[in-house]
Design a protein around this motif. Structure first.
Motif, mmCIF file in Angstrom:
data_model
loop_
_atom_site.group_PDB
_atom_site.id
_atom_site.type_symbol
_atom_site.label_atom_id
_atom_site.label_comp_id
_atom_site.label_asym_id
_atom_site.label_seq_id
_atom_site.Cartn_x
_atom_site.Cartn_y
_atom_site.Cartn_z
ATOM 1 N N GLU A 87 0.817 -1.233 0.000
ATOM 2 C CA GLU A 87 -0.003 0.105 0.038
ATOM 3 C C GLU A 87 0.910 1.117 -0.011
ATOM 4 O OE1 GLU A 87 -2.550 0.166 3.398
ATOM 5 O OE2 GLU A 87 -3.539 2.158 2.452
ATOM 6 N N HIS A 88 0.407 2.389 -0.909
ATOM 7 C CA HIS A 88 1.059 3.525 -0.515
ATOM 8 C C HIS A 88 1.548 4.131 0.495
ATOM 9 C CE1 HIS A 88 -0.109 3.275 -4.877
ATOM 10 N NE2 HIS A 88 0.226 4.510 -5.172
ATOM 11 N N CYS A 89 2.607 4.708 0.739
ATOM 12 C CA CYS A 89 3.008 5.433 1.827
ATOM 13 C C CYS A 89 2.224 6.771 1.808
ATOM 14 C CB CYS A 89 4.402 5.475 1.978
ATOM 15 S SG CYS A 89 5.252 7.037 1.062
ATOM 16 N N PRO A 90 2.051 7.587 2.925
ATOM 17 C CA PRO A 90 1.379 9.052 2.934
ATOM 18 C C PRO A 90 2.185 9.586 1.724
ATOM 19 C CG PRO A 90 1.834 8.275 4.947
ATOM 20 C CD PRO A 90 2.692 7.171 4.112
ATOM 21 N N MET A 91 3.433 9.798 1.413
ATOM 22 C CA MET A 91 3.830 10.726 0.322
ATOM 23 C C MET A 91 3.338 10.074 -1.084
ATOM 24 S SD MET A 91 8.018 10.806 -1.072
ATOM 25 C CE MET A 91 8.009 8.984 -1.291
ATOM 26 N N CYS A 92 3.426 8.879 -1.262
ATOM 27 C CA CYS A 92 2.819 8.519 -2.612
ATOM 28 C C CYS A 92 1.514 8.709 -2.772
ATOM 29 C CB CYS A 92 3.335 6.970 -2.805
ATOM 30 S SG CYS A 92 5.198 6.959 -2.849
ATOM 31 N N ALA A 93 0.574 8.431 -1.498
ATOM 32 C CA ALA A 93 -0.841 8.417 -1.759
ATOM 33 C C ALA A 93 -1.182 9.891 -2.106
ATOM 34 C CB ALA A 93 -1.436 8.108 -0.385
ATOM 35 N N ALA A 94 -0.469 10.919 -1.320
ATOM 36 C CA ALA A 94 -0.777 12.232 -1.557
ATOM 37 C C ALA A 94 -0.272 12.698 -3.265
ATOM 38 C CB ALA A 94 -0.016 13.254 -0.815
ATOM 39 N N ALA A 95 0.576 12.322 -3.363
ATOM 40 C CA ALA A 95 1.049 12.470 -5.016
ATOM 41 C C ALA A 95 0.286 11.978 -6.013
ATOM 42 C CB ALA A 95 2.499 11.935 -5.176
ATOM 43 N N HIS A 96 -0.402 10.499 -5.499
ATOM 44 C CA HIS A 96 -1.389 10.085 -6.534
ATOM 45 C C HIS A 96 -2.601 10.554 -6.596
ATOM 46 C CE1 HIS A 96 -3.419 6.318 -7.893
ATOM 47 N NE2 HIS A 96 -4.535 6.692 -7.514
ATOM 48 N N ALA A 97 -3.297 11.418 -5.562
ATOM 49 C CA ALA A 97 -4.374 12.083 -5.323
ATOM 50 C C ALA A 97 -4.187 13.601 -6.013
ATOM 51 C CB ALA A 97 -4.772 12.198 -3.907
ATOM 52 N N TRP A 98 -3.028 14.256 -5.873
ATOM 53 C CA TRP A 98 -2.732 15.073 -6.468
ATOM 54 C C TRP A 98 -2.882 15.271 -8.232
ATOM 55 C CZ3 TRP A 98 -3.743 19.812 -4.417
ATOM 56 C CH2 TRP A 98 -3.470 20.028 -3.023
ATOM 57 N N ALA A 99 -2.078 14.133 -8.553
ATOM 58 C CA ALA A 99 -2.240 13.655 -9.954
ATOM 59 C C ALA A 99 -3.688 13.422 -10.629
ATOM 60 C CB ALA A 99 -1.040 12.698 -10.089
ATOM 61 N N GLY A 100 -4.399 13.278 -9.580
ATOM 62 C CA GLY A 100 -5.936 12.824 -10.237
ATOM 63 C C GLY A 100 -5.932 11.408 -10.713
ATOM 64 N N LEU A 101 -5.024 10.706 -10.267
ATOM 65 C CA LEU A 101 -5.081 9.068 -10.797
ATOM 66 C C LEU A 101 -6.313 8.611 -10.223
ATOM 67 C CD1 LEU A 101 -1.255 8.619 -10.776
ATOM 68 C CD2 LEU A 101 -2.609 8.133 -12.868
ATOM 69 N N GLY A 102 -6.735 7.119 -10.658
ATOM 70 C CA GLY A 102 -7.673 6.527 -10.146
ATOM 71 C C GLY A 102 -7.509 5.563 -9.305
ATOM 72 N N ARG A 103 -8.203 4.363 -9.234
ATOM 73 C CA ARG A 103 -8.400 3.435 -8.097
ATOM 74 C C ARG A 103 -6.632 2.816 -7.935
ATOM 75 N NH1 ARG A 103 -9.517 -2.528 -9.678
ATOM 76 N NH2 ARG A 103 -10.353 -3.465 -7.858
ATOM 77 N N ILE A 104 -6.606 2.480 -6.553
ATOM 78 C CA ILE A 104 -5.530 1.982 -5.987
ATOM 79 C C ILE A 104 -5.639 0.460 -5.631
ATOM 80 C CG2 ILE A 104 -3.530 1.781 -4.318
ATOM 81 C CD1 ILE A 104 -3.591 4.764 -4.480
ATOM 82 N N VAL A 105 -4.872 -0.418 -6.114
ATOM 83 C CA VAL A 105 -5.119 -1.935 -5.661
ATOM 84 C C VAL A 105 -3.821 -2.371 -4.853
ATOM 85 C CG1 VAL A 105 -5.718 -4.472 -6.034
ATOM 86 C CG2 VAL A 105 -6.918 -2.151 -7.453
#
Ligand SMILES: [Zn+2]
Length: 167
Positions: A87-105
């Motif tokens: 699972e994404h760490c907080p840094m990567c989860a934040a970057a993912h959300a800022w980039a507007g990417l979709g689902r994470i599995v």
């Protein structure tokens, strides 16, 4: 644990991530691997952890975010899925959300990793272990997969020289 409803196609992409994590470990890095999959189900980018090269932020999920911003429109990003061995760490989860990417599995959760490290007496990461759903509540998530999480656990055990990890 958020949601364990995974399709067979999800599991196939997660197996790819675990293979990348194994490759990272074999290359002297921490065992993390991720793939970026577009709306058609095609893998458009794959990466593994590269922190051994000297950049502690060289996580595969962040590398995929950077690639997606450079190569995909916001619309295409929103319909893409990122699969990852852990699972994404907080840094990567934040970057993912800022980039507007979709689902994470993810194959294994941050809570699982934290529990494994605790049980082995290994210090935790320098960043608070938070689930993606706390850092980026609008991102749909699924995982973990118990069988693949066990494979990931064995890779981390091997990283830390914990006995009984044969892979
Ligand atoms: Zn990360």
């Amino acid at each position: 644990m958020e949601n364990s409803i995974l399709t067979e196609q999800d599991r196939e992409h997660l197996r790819h991530c675990v293979a990348l994590a194994r490759e990272a470990l074999a290359a002297g890095d921490e065992p993390f691997g991720s793939v970026l999959v577009d709306a058609s189900g095609a893998v458009v980018r794959a990466d593994r952890n590269r922190i051994a090269e000297g950049d502690p932020t060289a996580h595969p999920e962040l590398a995929l975010v950077r690639w997606a911003i450079a190569h995909m429109s916001p619309q295409v990003r929103a319909r893409s899925t990122v699969y990852t061995s852990g699972e994404h760490c907080p840094m990567c989860a934040a970057a993912h959300a800022w980039a507007g990417l979709g689902r994470i599995v993810y194959a294994s959760s941050s809570a699982q990793l934290g529990h494994w490290l605790d049980s082995w007496g290994i210090p935790g990461p320098p960043v608070q272990v938070l689930p993606i759903t706390t850092v980026a509540p609008s991102v749909p998530v699924a995982g973990p997969d118990e069988r693949l999480a066990e494979e990931v656990r064995l890779l981390h055990a091997r990283l830390h020289g914990i006995g009984g990890a044969e892979l």
